[in-house]
Design an enzyme around this catalytic site. Structure first.
Site, PDB file in Angstrom:
ATOM      1  N   GLU A  90       0.873  -1.174   0.000  1.00  0.00           N
ATOM      2  CA  GLU A  90       0.000   0.000   0.000  1.00  0.00           C
ATOM      3  C   GLU A  90       0.904   1.215   0.000  1.00  0.00           C
ATOM      4  O   GLU A  90       1.649   1.454   0.957  1.00  0.00           O
ATOM      5  CB  GLU A  90      -0.949   0.055   1.194  1.00  0.00           C
ATOM      6  CG  GLU A  90      -2.009   1.135   0.969  1.00  0.00           C
ATOM      7  CD  GLU A  90      -2.639   1.690   2.221  1.00  0.00           C
ATOM      8  OE1 GLU A  90      -2.189   2.757   2.683  1.00  0.00           O
ATOM      9  OE2 GLU A  90      -3.579   1.055   2.731  1.00  0.00           O
ATOM     10  N   CYS A 104      -2.185   8.138   4.103  1.00  0.00           N
ATOM     11  CA  CYS A 104      -2.039   7.783   2.683  1.00  0.00           C
ATOM     12  C   CYS A 104      -3.269   8.167   1.878  1.00  0.00           C
ATOM     13  O   CYS A 104      -3.168   8.505   0.703  1.00  0.00           O
ATOM     14  CB  CYS A 104      -1.782   6.275   2.541  1.00  0.00           C
ATOM     15  SG  CYS A 104      -0.265   5.716   3.327  1.00  0.00           S
TER      16      CYS A 104
END
Length: 520
Positions: A251, A285
């Site tokens: 990720e 993120c």
């Protein structure tokens, strides 16, 4: 910090003995709060060997046995929430509320989710045969642990995005070596202490503290790598893992768009933009990093966002509800934030509030709102990872969608409109792995849903059934229970048998189903 001496002793027992150390500092004060071992490749290899030796017995335990450990760990997290939150706050610089929401409560939720769902997600799957050649056979898909999973975690959520990925790996029967960011390693050491108190067997989870060399060594030694962090580092890990064909799940970065349509609830949209743009100091993120607002509601939206941002309090957290925005955790990130804002202003953007680093000693970058932005500016195209909100006016939903999809990233996204049918239609056209309508980021808490990125935002998913199945090798099993001594296609060949097999196969495969015959 009260736990540092104990944590340092713990990690020394886990192989930290080459004499090299690194400092851990508080970004909210600038003070050094710990020195920890900087493990080299030999020490990482020792940890992995110990972890591999412990994995077999752990993998043979039942799901219920593993779940019992996770439930005890969940209770430990809640019972020790003040200590856990304080550890995260001191090494990360975030507020108590940010530490509790994600690193304590979302992690606690994940412990319960995987304790409950792992057995069904990894149960043997019976498959029905479609082929004449395998009729009557038993077809099964099964999942078995890979072995030692290396989890390399980020500094923005040192528990939720490090230990959080270890939970399904452990429930799948793997052992885990966690390599936390050298910026925030104390939280992982505290988690390891909690797992021991919760009855996790010795060496099933170990912590490798250190810098880049430590992480690289783990990539070489582990049976799988789960990494959360920058796209740049993720590419390096993937390239290194290719040498040994080690599976990876990544990720990576994001530049997540938010679309505000003319029929949106502007107040809710503004509240959401400010919260999920500034939460955790914008160091998420999937933070809202760029906002596209239709022209009829643009001025109202800008006014609300500026007012709400100007009201935010920032500084060193002093207990609950003392500030809304904490510090910039990683010192080099300040340079990126400043560069993006400077580039935008040089190209015509206007800063309405914030725009600079506050006075020390801690690293507090002021929450910042910009307008007059476009895609010639880094702040609209590159991941900023700071408390910034660039707002761009668009003519209509088509332009908003086109701008939102104009990115090499594709992690999360959101659309705001009172017409939820239209909102879902637009959400389905966003080239992001995840999308929300009239919400943002909270979808990460829907652990039933897979969460992963497209483009340069990553490979693989966490959460959902796929989020635990990735930690397993997939084995298919075919069992023939009733069969003749020799199947028709076996040796010896004869003209009659060959002709019969050809005739049967031609009859099976030599026609187009009726519903497809007239299709173009």
């Amino acid at each position: 910090m009260a736990t540092v001496e104990q944590q340092s002793a713990d990690i020394s027992q886990n192989g930290g003995g080459n004499g090299r150390t690194f400092a851990v500092e508080s970004p909210a004060t600038g003070d050094t709060i710990a020195h920890l071992p900087d493990m080299d490749a030999d020490q990482v290899r020792e940890l992995v060997e110990r972890s591999r030796a412990a994995q077999k017995a752990w993998g043979e335990r039942s799901f219920d046995d593993r779940a019992a450990v996770m439930y005890r760990m969940r209770k430990w997290m809640i019972d020790n929430r003040d200590r856990v939150a304080q550890t995260v706050m001191e090494e990360n610089g975030k507020t108590r509320e940010d530490a509790l929401l994600a690193d304590v409560f979302i992690t606690a939720d994940a412990l319960g989710f995987w304790a409950k769902k792992s057995a069904s997600s990894l149960a043997d799957e019976r498959v029905r045969s479609h082929s004449t050649f395998t009729l009557g056979r038993k077809l099964v898909v099964r999942y078995r642990p890979r072995g030692v999973v290396g989890v390399i975690g980020p500094w923005n959520y040192p528990i939720a995005n490090c230990f959080g990925d270890a939970i399904p790996a452990l429930m799948a029967g793997n052992s885990v070596v966690m390599k936390p960011s050298e910026v925030t390693p104390l939280s992982s050491l505290l988690v390891a202490e909690g797992l021991r108190a919760s009855g996790l067997p010795e060496d099933v989870l170990l912590v490798a503290t250190g810098t880049g060399e430590t992480g690289a060594a783990l990539v070489d030694q582990a049976d799988m790598i789960m990494f959360t962090g920058s796209t740049r580092t993720g590419k390096r890990i993937m390239a290194q893992a290719a040498d040994t064909l080690t599976p990876v799940s990544l990720e990576l970065g994001g530049k997540d768009p938010m679309i505000v349509l003319r029929d949106a609830d502007v107040e809710r949209a503004a509240n959401t933009a400010v919260y999920w743009g500034m939460a955790n100091g914008g160091q998420i993120c999937q933070s809202i990093e760029r906002v596209y607002v239709e022209e009829p509601v643009y001025d109202e939206f800008v006014q609300k966002v500026v007012e709400k941002t100007r009201a935010l309090r920032q500084g060193k957290p002093e207990g609950s509800a003392s500030v809304e925005v904490g510090a910039v955790t990683f010192a080099p990130q300040v340079e990126i934030i400043e560069r993006h804002i400077r580039d935008a202003v040089d190209k015509g953007a206007e800063v309405h509030v914030g725009g600079k680093l506050g006075p020390g000693p801690g690293r507090f970058f002021e929450p910042t709102v910009l307008t007059g932005v476009d895609h010639s500016m880094e702040i609209m195209t590159e991941e900023t990872f700071g408390p910034t909100l660039p707002l761009m006016k668009v003519r209509d939903e088509d332009e908003a969608l086109r701008m939102a999809n104009d990115s090499r990233y594709g992690l999360n996204s959101s659309v705001f409109t009172k017409d939820t049918v239209k909102g879902e239609r637009i959400a389905r056209q966003l080239t992001a792995g995840n999308a929300c309508v009239n919400d943002a980021l909270i979808n990460y808490g829907a652990t039933e849903l897979p969460f992963g990125g497209t483009g340069e935002s990553g490979i693989g998913v966490r959460h959902g059934a796929a989020g635990i199945q990735k930690y397993c090798e997939v084995q298919s099993v075919l069992v023939t229970r009733f069969a003749p001594k020799r199947d028709i296609y076996m040796y010896p060949y004869s003209p009659a048998k060959s002709k019969l097999v050809e005739k049967l196969s031609t009859a099976l495969y030599g026609r187009i189903p009726r519903k497809y015959r007239d299709r173009a």
